[in-house]
Design a protein around this motif. Structure first.
Motif, PDB file in Angstrom:
ATOM      1  N   ARG A  40       5.644   3.071  -9.402  1.00 39.79           N
ATOM      2  CA  ARG A  40       4.390   2.806  -8.699  1.00 39.79           C
ATOM      3  C   ARG A  40       3.184   3.399  -9.453  1.00 39.79           C
ATOM      4  NH1 ARG A  40       3.866  -0.726  -5.114  1.00 39.79           N
ATOM      5  NH2 ARG A  40       2.381   0.514  -3.939  1.00 39.79           N
ATOM      6  N   ILE A  41       3.388   3.697 -10.738  1.00 42.91           N
ATOM      7  CA  ILE A  41       2.324   4.280 -11.561  1.00 42.91           C
ATOM      8  C   ILE A  41       1.962   3.304 -12.678  1.00 42.91           C
ATOM      9  CG2 ILE A  41       1.682   6.163 -13.125  1.00 42.91           C
ATOM     10  CD1 ILE A  41       3.749   7.898 -11.587  1.00 42.91           C
ATOM     11  N   TYR A  42       0.693   3.030 -12.803  1.00 44.90           N
ATOM     12  CA  TYR A  42       0.170   2.224 -13.899  1.00 44.90           C
ATOM     13  C   TYR A  42      -0.728   3.149 -14.702  1.00 44.90           C
ATOM     14  CZ  TYR A  42      -1.544  -1.927 -16.313  1.00 44.90           C
ATOM     15  OH  TYR A  42      -1.845  -2.860 -17.259  1.00 44.90           O
ATOM     16  N   MET A  43      -0.722   3.012 -16.029  1.00 42.94           N
ATOM     17  CA  MET A  43      -1.438   3.960 -16.870  1.00 42.94           C
ATOM     18  C   MET A  43      -2.090   3.273 -18.067  1.00 42.94           C
ATOM     19  SD  MET A  43       0.254   7.252 -18.816  1.00 42.94           S
ATOM     20  CE  MET A  43       1.228   7.537 -17.363  1.00 42.94           C
ATOM     21  N   LEU A  44      -3.248   3.780 -18.438  1.00 37.84           N
ATOM     22  CA  LEU A  44      -3.909   3.359 -19.672  1.00 37.84           C
ATOM     23  C   LEU A  44      -4.073   4.582 -20.562  1.00 37.84           C
ATOM     24  CD1 LEU A  44      -6.719   1.017 -18.305  1.00 37.84           C
ATOM     25  CD2 LEU A  44      -4.569   0.346 -19.368  1.00 37.84           C
ATOM     26  N   PHE A  85       3.706  11.487 -19.645  1.00 40.73           N
ATOM     27  CA  PHE A  85       2.656  11.533 -18.626  1.00 40.73           C
ATOM     28  C   PHE A  85       3.145  10.974 -17.291  1.00 40.73           C
ATOM     29  CE2 PHE A  85      -0.393  12.266 -22.108  1.00 40.73           C
ATOM     30  CZ  PHE A  85      -1.133  13.286 -21.525  1.00 40.73           C
ATOM     31  N   THR A  86       3.983   9.932 -17.335  1.00 40.79           N
ATOM     32  CA  THR A  86       4.535   9.401 -16.092  1.00 40.79           C
ATOM     33  C   THR A  86       5.375  10.468 -15.396  1.00 40.79           C
ATOM     34  OG1 THR A  86       4.498   7.122 -16.893  1.00 40.79           O
ATOM     35  CG2 THR A  86       6.031   7.616 -15.087  1.00 40.79           C
ATOM     36  N   ASP A  87       6.248  11.144 -16.135  1.00 42.84           N
ATOM     37  CA  ASP A  87       7.057  12.221 -15.553  1.00 42.84           C
ATOM     38  C   ASP A  87       6.177  13.323 -14.970  1.00 42.84           C
ATOM     39  OD1 ASP A  87       9.394  10.897 -16.206  1.00 42.84           O
ATOM     40  OD2 ASP A  87       9.825  12.138 -17.969  1.00 42.84           O
ATOM     41  N   LEU A  88       5.103  13.666 -15.690  1.00 45.30           N
ATOM     42  CA  LEU A  88       4.186  14.696 -15.215  1.00 45.30           C
ATOM     43  C   LEU A  88       3.544  14.290 -13.884  1.00 45.30           C
ATOM     44  CD1 LEU A  88       2.590  17.345 -15.659  1.00 45.30           C
ATOM     45  CD2 LEU A  88       0.937  15.979 -16.983  1.00 45.30           C
ATOM     46  N   ILE A  89       3.122  13.044 -13.777  1.00 45.18           N
ATOM     47  CA  ILE A  89       2.495  12.576 -12.536  1.00 45.18           C
ATOM     48  C   ILE A  89       3.509  12.557 -11.394  1.00 45.18           C
ATOM     49  CG2 ILE A  89       1.377  10.586 -11.434  1.00 45.18           C
ATOM     50  CD1 ILE A  89       0.132  10.018 -14.263  1.00 45.18           C
ATOM     51  N   VAL A  90       4.713  12.088 -11.673  1.00 43.47           N
ATOM     52  CA  VAL A  90       5.765  12.083 -10.643  1.00 43.47           C
ATOM     53  C   VAL A  90       5.994  13.497 -10.125  1.00 43.47           C
ATOM     54  CG1 VAL A  90       8.240  11.720 -10.240  1.00 43.47           C
ATOM     55  CG2 VAL A  90       6.923   9.994 -11.493  1.00 43.47           C
ATOM     56  N   LYS A  91       6.144  14.459 -11.041  1.00 39.52           N
ATOM     57  CA  LYS A  91       6.424  15.849 -10.640  1.00 39.52           C
ATOM     58  C   LYS A  91       5.224  16.518  -9.978  1.00 39.52           C
ATOM     59  CE  LYS A  91       9.895  16.453 -14.196  1.00 39.52           C
ATOM     60  NZ  LYS A  91      10.154  16.945 -15.557  1.00 39.52           N
ATOM     61  N   SER A  92       4.022  16.159 -10.409  1.00 39.99           N
ATOM     62  CA  SER A  92       2.828  16.843  -9.905  1.00 39.99           C
ATOM     63  C   SER A  92       2.333  16.323  -8.569  1.00 39.99           C
ATOM     64  CB  SER A  92       1.691  16.741 -10.926  1.00 39.99           C
ATOM     65  OG  SER A  92       2.040  17.381 -12.124  1.00 39.99           O
ATOM     66  N   ILE A  93       2.359  14.993  -8.372  1.00 39.94           N
ATOM     67  CA  ILE A  93       1.809  14.474  -7.108  1.00 39.94           C
ATOM     68  C   ILE A  93       2.826  13.683  -6.283  1.00 39.94           C
ATOM     69  CG2 ILE A  93      -0.528  14.482  -8.031  1.00 39.94           C
ATOM     70  CD1 ILE A  93      -0.430  11.404  -8.091  1.00 39.94           C
ATOM     71  N   GLU A 133       0.816  -1.207   0.000  1.00 40.02           N
ATOM     72  CA  GLU A 133       0.000   0.000   0.000  1.00 40.02           C
ATOM     73  C   GLU A 133       0.851   1.258   0.000  1.00 40.02           C
ATOM     74  OE1 GLU A 133      -3.713  -0.228   2.428  1.00 40.02           O
ATOM     75  OE2 GLU A 133      -2.805  -2.128   3.092  1.00 40.02           O
ATOM     76  N   GLU A 134       2.106   1.145  -0.423  1.00 42.09           N
ATOM     77  CA  GLU A 134       2.956   2.327  -0.572  1.00 42.09           C
ATOM     78  C   GLU A 134       2.308   3.247  -1.601  1.00 42.09           C
ATOM     79  OE1 GLU A 134       7.056   1.299  -1.354  1.00 42.09           O
ATOM     80  OE2 GLU A 134       6.845  -0.506  -0.134  1.00 42.09           O
ATOM     81  N   PRO A 135       2.677   4.556  -1.610  1.00 43.99           N
ATOM     82  CA  PRO A 135       2.054   5.475  -2.564  1.00 43.99           C
ATOM     83  C   PRO A 135       2.061   4.917  -3.984  1.00 43.99           C
ATOM     84  CG  PRO A 135       3.388   6.706  -1.025  1.00 43.99           C
ATOM     85  CD  PRO A 135       3.646   5.241  -0.750  1.00 43.99           C
ATOM     86  N   THR A 136       0.887   4.981  -4.610  1.00 46.93           N
ATOM     87  CA  THR A 136       0.719   4.449  -5.955  1.00 46.93           C
ATOM     88  C   THR A 136      -0.306   5.303  -6.690  1.00 46.93           C
ATOM     89  OG1 THR A 136       0.318   2.436  -7.241  1.00 46.93           O
ATOM     90  CG2 THR A 136      -1.085   2.778  -5.314  1.00 46.93           C
ATOM     91  N   ALA A 137      -0.349   5.152  -7.998  1.00 46.29           N
ATOM     92  CA  ALA A 137      -1.330   5.874  -8.810  1.00 46.29           C
ATOM     93  C   ALA A 137      -1.707   5.033 -10.017  1.00 46.29           C
ATOM     94  CB  ALA A 137      -0.785   7.222  -9.263  1.00 46.29           C
ATOM     95  N   MET A 138      -2.955   5.178 -10.422  1.00 45.04           N
ATOM     96  CA  MET A 138      -3.483   4.573 -11.639  1.00 45.04           C
ATOM     97  C   MET A 138      -4.017   5.723 -12.465  1.00 45.04           C
ATOM     98  SD  MET A 138      -4.262   1.959 -13.414  1.00 45.04           S
ATOM     99  CE  MET A 138      -5.161   1.885 -14.935  1.00 45.04           C
ATOM    100  N   ALA A 139      -3.479   5.903 -13.660  1.00 44.51           N
ATOM    101  CA  ALA A 139      -3.869   7.037 -14.504  1.00 44.51           C
ATOM    102  C   ALA A 139      -4.547   6.552 -15.774  1.00 44.51           C
ATOM    103  CB  ALA A 139      -2.648   7.872 -14.846  1.00 44.51           C
ATOM    104  N   PHE A 140      -5.592   7.260 -16.142  1.00 42.39           N
ATOM    105  CA  PHE A 140      -6.300   7.028 -17.402  1.00 42.39           C
ATOM    106  C   PHE A 140      -6.195   8.321 -18.205  1.00 42.39           C
ATOM    107  CE2 PHE A 140      -8.255   4.401 -14.183  1.00 42.39           C
ATOM    108  CZ  PHE A 140      -8.421   3.177 -14.811  1.00 42.39           C
ATOM    109  N   VAL A 141      -5.628   8.226 -19.391  1.00 39.19           N
ATOM    110  CA  VAL A 141      -5.509   9.390 -20.265  1.00 39.19           C
ATOM    111  C   VAL A 141      -6.374   9.108 -21.492  1.00 39.19           C
ATOM    112  CG1 VAL A 141      -3.949  10.829 -21.620  1.00 39.19           C
ATOM    113  CG2 VAL A 141      -3.152   9.828 -19.453  1.00 39.19           C
ATOM    114  N   HIS A 142      -7.454   9.870 -21.616  1.00 33.37           N
ATOM    115  CA  HIS A 142      -8.384   9.719 -22.734  1.00 33.37           C
ATOM    116  C   HIS A 142      -8.261  10.963 -23.615  1.00 33.37           C
ATOM    117  CE1 HIS A 142     -10.435   6.582 -20.370  1.00 33.37           C
ATOM    118  NE2 HIS A 142     -10.379   7.428 -19.355  1.00 33.37           N
ATOM    119  N   SER A 143      -8.169  10.769 -24.908  1.00 32.89           N
ATOM    120  CA  SER A 143      -8.120  11.906 -25.815  1.00 32.89           C
ATOM    121  C   SER A 143      -8.862  11.576 -27.102  1.00 32.89           C
ATOM    122  CB  SER A 143      -6.667  12.270 -26.136  1.00 32.89           C
ATOM    123  OG  SER A 143      -6.625  13.363 -27.028  1.00 32.89           O
ATOM    124  N   ALA A 144      -9.679  12.527 -27.557  1.00 33.07           N
ATOM    125  CA  ALA A 144     -10.433  12.338 -28.797  1.00 33.07           C
ATOM    126  C   ALA A 144      -9.790  13.098 -29.951  1.00 33.07           C
ATOM    127  CB  ALA A 144     -11.878  12.787 -28.609  1.00 33.07           C
ATOM    128  N   GLY A 145      -8.547  13.491 -29.759  1.00 34.91           N
ATOM    129  CA  GLY A 145      -7.885  14.280 -30.796  1.00 34.91           C
ATOM    130  C   GLY A 145      -7.068  13.476 -31.777  1.00 34.91           C
TER     131      GLY A 145
END
Length: 120
Positions: free
Chosen positions: A95-99, A81-89, A54-66
């Motif tokens: 510890r980041i999983y992304m779709l 996006f991984t770098d952005l999440i690391v820097k932002s939160i 349960e160490e800090p983790t994140a699951m990110a969903f990036v949706h774009s219609a462009g």
């Protein structure tokens, strides 16, 4: 219309306007769109486990219609996006999983219309 949704087990108190703004402006830069069309949701305080801890983790969903999230560019988008999440939160990148999801413009809607009808 990009939509970035991040679930994290970081405390809600650690996520505020600054983090939302950083993800919003950073996402706009990464995708080459105006910040006014980017929507960001950060769900903090979610019960989460990744890799058996349960160490800090994140699951990110990036949706774009462009049409930008194409398979041949997804490694680059994933890294940015991984770098952005690391820097932002502050969640470590391991510890980041992304779709990444390139949504058809006929399936994304704004103001009661599909993006396809708004752009044509």
């Amino acid at each position: 219309m990009p939509l970035i949704v991040i679930h994290t087990n970081l405390p809600q108190a650690d996520i505020g306007s600054e983090q939302l703004r950083n993800v919003s402006t950073g996402s706009a830069e990464i995708l080459g769109v105006e910040p006014k069309i980017v929507q960001v949701v950060i769900n903090a305080g979610s019960p989460m486990m990744f890799g058996g801890t349960e160490e800090p983790t994140a699951m990110a969903f990036v949706h774009s219609a462009g049409g930008k999230l194409k398979q041949e560019a997804n490694d680059e988008f994933s890294a940015k996006f991984t770098d952005l999440i690391v820097k932002s939160i502050g969640v470590p990148k391991e510890r980041i999983y992304m779709l990444l999801d390139d949504v058809p413009q006929s399936s994304a809607c704004y103001m009661g219309l599909t993006i396809a009808s708004l752009t044509h």
